[in-house]
Design a protein around this motif. Structure first.
Motif, PDB file in Angstrom:
ATOM      1  N   ARG A 201      11.254  38.054  -9.755  1.00 26.91           N
ATOM      2  CA  ARG A 201      11.423  39.348  -8.662  1.00 26.91           C
ATOM      3  C   ARG A 201      12.790  39.097  -8.078  1.00 26.91           C
ATOM      4  NH1 ARG A 201       6.733  39.499  -5.610  1.00 26.91           N
ATOM      5  NH2 ARG A 201       5.753  37.731  -6.845  1.00 26.91           N
ATOM      6  N   HIS A 202      13.353  37.838  -7.805  1.00 28.63           N
ATOM      7  CA  HIS A 202      14.449  37.903  -7.270  1.00 28.63           C
ATOM      8  C   HIS A 202      15.855  38.023  -8.137  1.00 28.63           C
ATOM      9  CE1 HIS A 202      12.469  36.359  -3.848  1.00 28.63           C
ATOM     10  NE2 HIS A 202      11.567  35.508  -4.582  1.00 28.63           N
ATOM     11  N   LEU A 203      15.533  38.355  -9.363  1.00 25.56           N
ATOM     12  CA  LEU A 203      16.745  38.732 -10.275  1.00 25.56           C
ATOM     13  C   LEU A 203      17.256  40.036  -9.877  1.00 25.56           C
ATOM     14  CD1 LEU A 203      15.645  37.241 -13.755  1.00 25.56           C
ATOM     15  CD2 LEU A 203      17.253  36.045 -12.094  1.00 25.56           C
ATOM     16  N   PRO A 204      18.532  40.384 -10.043  1.00 26.57           N
ATOM     17  CA  PRO A 204      19.003  41.689  -9.810  1.00 26.57           C
ATOM     18  C   PRO A 204      18.472  42.729 -11.085  1.00 26.57           C
ATOM     19  CG  PRO A 204      20.893  40.397 -10.539  1.00 26.57           C
ATOM     20  CD  PRO A 204      19.537  39.407 -10.272  1.00 26.57           C
TER      21      PRO A 204
ATOM     22  N   GLU B 191      20.682  45.279  -6.341  1.00 22.42           N
ATOM     23  CA  GLU B 191      21.537  44.407  -6.973  1.00 22.42           C
ATOM     24  C   GLU B 191      22.178  43.567  -6.034  1.00 22.42           C
ATOM     25  OE1 GLU B 191      22.511  44.575 -10.139  1.00 22.42           O
ATOM     26  OE2 GLU B 191      20.741  45.911 -10.126  1.00 22.42           O
ATOM     27  N   LEU B 192      22.686  42.419  -6.397  1.00 21.27           N
ATOM     28  CA  LEU B 192      23.187  41.231  -5.275  1.00 21.27           C
ATOM     29  C   LEU B 192      24.401  41.766  -4.575  1.00 21.27           C
ATOM     30  CD1 LEU B 192      23.259  37.847  -7.428  1.00 21.27           C
ATOM     31  CD2 LEU B 192      22.288  38.359  -5.327  1.00 21.27           C
ATOM     32  N   VAL B 193      24.090  41.487  -3.247  1.00 18.55           N
ATOM     33  CA  VAL B 193      25.427  41.958  -2.544  1.00 18.55           C
ATOM     34  C   VAL B 193      25.712  40.616  -1.516  1.00 18.55           C
ATOM     35  CG1 VAL B 193      25.647  44.336  -2.609  1.00 18.55           C
ATOM     36  CG2 VAL B 193      24.253  43.354  -0.869  1.00 18.55           C
ATOM     37  N   PHE B 194      26.756  40.508  -0.681  1.00 10.29           N
ATOM     38  CA  PHE B 194      26.906  39.629   0.069  1.00 10.29           C
ATOM     39  C   PHE B 194      26.261  39.865   1.248  1.00 10.29           C
ATOM     40  CE2 PHE B 194      30.355  38.922  -2.974  1.00 10.29           C
ATOM     41  CZ  PHE B 194      30.218  37.540  -3.303  1.00 10.29           C
ATOM     42  N   GLY B 195      25.616  38.890   2.183  1.00  9.38           N
ATOM     43  CA  GLY B 195      24.939  39.060   3.144  1.00  9.38           C
ATOM     44  C   GLY B 195      26.035  39.227   4.636  1.00  9.38           C
TER      45      GLY B 195
END
Ligand SMILES: Nc1ncnc2c1ncn2[C@@H]1O[C@H](COP(=O)(O)OP(=O)(O)OP(=O)(O)O)[C@@H](O)[C@H]1O
Ligand SMILES: CC(C)(CO)[C@@H](O)C(=O)NCCC(=O)O
Ligand SMILES: [K+]
Length: 237
Positions: free
Chosen positions: A212-215, A164-168
């Motif tokens: 592949r870069h989609l959550p 899942e997308l998170v902040f870096g």
């Protein structure tokens, strides 16, 4: 009947063998490897489509000639296989977009949205009657990370993040996740725009290495079809 299919993309080529209605798994290679393409011995014909320059088309034609097989280049058309191009000058629509739409519409048999996240990212919407309503062209994932890395002084490094997308919490993870978010935003926005334009949810066809870069949670929204362009090319055989 055995047909050798080749798709020349922006960064790589892909080939597959069509035997009757059966499409083999594809292989991916670079332009320098055209002369070594694995054409089956019983192959009578080669079909290709290219978004690359004239030199690529010439190399593909001369390869076919060296093998003694008939060769045909497929180009974008105003109308074929139930799909009508939105473009006033249909030949200007990228043939990868055209073929992906033909394959998608042929399967959906109704309105559908094609999302191709390759070197560039594209979205194309087709209505229930096969009318292409138009599309979007945007940078792909690597094009975005390359652009930021090359046009800033202190953004250096790229650190993959998955799931899942998170902040870096570092430059590298921030850039990676930020560009994943750009791809995700493109896809989310295309889905919402398509829904508004068609008036309901429609089937989604995903293709291109950048998917592949989609959550992970977005993958289940549509059908992931890595060889959608080759499937469209196969319709012409
Ligand atoms: N092995 C990999 N690991 C991480 N990312 C990858 C990998 N392969 C591809 N990608 C990502 O997918 C994106 C495009 O993928 P790919 O090269 O498969 O596109 P494509 O559909 O072949 O493009 P085109 O047909 O336009 O050349 C790239 O921007 C890259 O970020
Ligand atoms: C947009 C790309 C680069 C996507 O691969 C390709 O489809 C292309 O070169 N298209 C030509 C321009 C157009 O489709 O309007
Ligand atoms: K270009």
């Amino acid at each position: 009947m055995t047909t050798f299919l080749v798709e020349a993309g922006n960064s790589f080529l892909k080939s597959a063998v069509l035997s009757g209605a059966e499409l083999s798994p594809s292989i991916r290679f670079q332009a320098e490897q055209i002369a070594a393409m694995p054409v089956p011995a019983d192959c009578q014909r080669m079909l290709f489509a290219s978004v690359g320059n004239e030199a690529i088309a010439e190399a593909l034609f001369s390869f076919a000639m060296s093998q003694g097989i008939e060769c045909l280049e497929i180009k974008s058309e105003a109308k074929a296989f139930g799909v009508t191009s939105a473009y006033a000058e249909p030949q200007r629509l990228g043939v990868d977009r055209w073929l992906a739409m033909l394959a998608a519409f042929n399967e959906a048999k109704g309105a559908c949205l094609v999302l191709d996240i390759g070197t560039a990212a594209t979205a194309d919407l087709i209505d229930n009657n096969g009318q292409h309503l138009g599309g979007w062209i945007a940078p792909g994932f690597q094009m975005m990370t390359d652009a930021v890395l090359s046009r800033t002084a202190k953004v250096i490094g790229l650190e993959p993040t998955e799931g899942e997308l998170v902040f870096g919490a570092s430059t590298g993870t921030g850039l990676y996740a930020g560009c994943r978010a750009m791809v995700t935003g493109f896809v989310t926005s295309a889905i919402a725009t398509a829904k508004a334009q068609i008036g309901q949810d429609i089937p989604l066809f995903f293709t291109g290495g950048g998917i592949r870069h989609l959550p992970n949670s977005m993958g289940s929204l549509g059908r992931y079809r890595p060889d959608l362009v080759l499937e469209g090319l196969a319709l012409y055989s």
